[in-house]
Design a protein around this motif. Sequence first.
Motif, PDB file in Angstrom:
ATOM      1  N   ASP A  41      -5.070  10.839  -3.806  1.00 21.44           N
ATOM      2  CA  ASP A  41      -5.814   9.737  -3.147  1.00 21.44           C
ATOM      3  C   ASP A  41      -6.614   8.716  -4.366  1.00 21.44           C
ATOM      4  OD1 ASP A  41      -6.619   8.000  -1.050  1.00 21.44           O
ATOM      5  OD2 ASP A  41      -8.659   9.172  -0.699  1.00 21.44           O
ATOM      6  N   TRP A  69      -0.271   5.474  -0.191  1.00 22.37           N
ATOM      7  CA  TRP A  69      -0.053   6.445   0.564  1.00 22.37           C
ATOM      8  C   TRP A  69       0.708   7.387   0.147  1.00 22.37           C
ATOM      9  CZ3 TRP A  69       2.252   2.698   4.797  1.00 22.37           C
ATOM     10  CH2 TRP A  69       1.357   1.745   5.192  1.00 22.37           C
ATOM     11  N   ALA A  70       1.467   7.226  -1.000  1.00 24.81           N
ATOM     12  CA  ALA A  70       2.230   8.225  -1.699  1.00 24.81           C
ATOM     13  C   ALA A  70       1.360   9.052  -2.697  1.00 24.81           C
ATOM     14  CB  ALA A  70       3.351   7.642  -2.322  1.00 24.81           C
ATOM     15  N   CYS A 113       3.655   7.292  -7.256  1.00 24.16           N
ATOM     16  CA  CYS A 113       3.305   6.030  -7.069  1.00 24.16           C
ATOM     17  C   CYS A 113       4.235   5.095  -7.315  1.00 24.16           C
ATOM     18  CB  CYS A 113       1.657   5.509  -7.350  1.00 24.16           C
ATOM     19  SG  CYS A 113       1.547   5.863  -9.278  1.00 24.16           S
ATOM     20  N   GLU A 152       0.825  -1.128  -0.007  1.00 27.26           N
ATOM     21  CA  GLU A 152       0.102   0.152   0.131  1.00 27.26           C
ATOM     22  C   GLU A 152       0.926   1.195   0.009  1.00 27.26           C
ATOM     23  OE1 GLU A 152      -2.933  -0.089   2.885  1.00 27.26           O
ATOM     24  OE2 GLU A 152      -3.225  -2.271   2.606  1.00 27.26           O
ATOM     25  N   LEU A 153       2.070   1.179  -0.252  1.00 20.79           N
ATOM     26  CA  LEU A 153       2.930   2.366  -0.227  1.00 20.79           C
ATOM     27  C   LEU A 153       2.477   3.236  -1.373  1.00 20.79           C
ATOM     28  CD1 LEU A 153       6.500   1.173   0.473  1.00 20.79           C
ATOM     29  CD2 LEU A 153       5.219   2.519   2.171  1.00 20.79           C
TER      30      LEU A 153
END
Length: 190
Positions: free
Chosen positions: A70, A65-66, A108, A61-62
Amino acid sequence: MSKRPHLVDALAGFGVTFATMFKKPVTEQYPEKPGATAKRYHGRHQLNRYDDGLEKCIGCELCAWACPADAIFVEGADNTEAERFSPGERYGRVYQINYLRCIGCGLCIEACPTRALTMTNDYEMADDNRSDLIYGKDKLLAPLQPEMTAPPHAMAPGSTDEDYYRGNVRSDGLVTPLGMPTVKPREAVL
């Protein structure tokens, strides 16, 4: 105060306009002949696979988060020996990118530790339905090549997840990379 500099500027501007009037117009035939993109163009995302067909995404899920917009949703799950989708402990069970929100920044891509997520040169993503612009794994996963096996399947015999991450696994099994020294047992010192 002299008006001469303003006259020179105006004549220079008219010179550009006059020169452009006699150039041949450039017309692109877009739908019939799509134009080429730059090599580093950030288009549609792609979830990559290893050479044997296992997915590179480990569900960390990095990337989500980056993402400043969203636009990415990832739900990780645990691999089992019966159902293994990626090397290691986890895989991305649900992976979605909302192209209504994506700004194409590429953060991402930089956040991904396994290079599972990359961007292609595909730019034709327009649609007339908003729900079709939320891409899931069915649209994002790289296609299986003929030598690949569709997951779930076991890792290459004798390999570890580190062998996958280092690129030591090919479609036909575990391979020692060229140029790597072989480890010899220590000889007794006399």
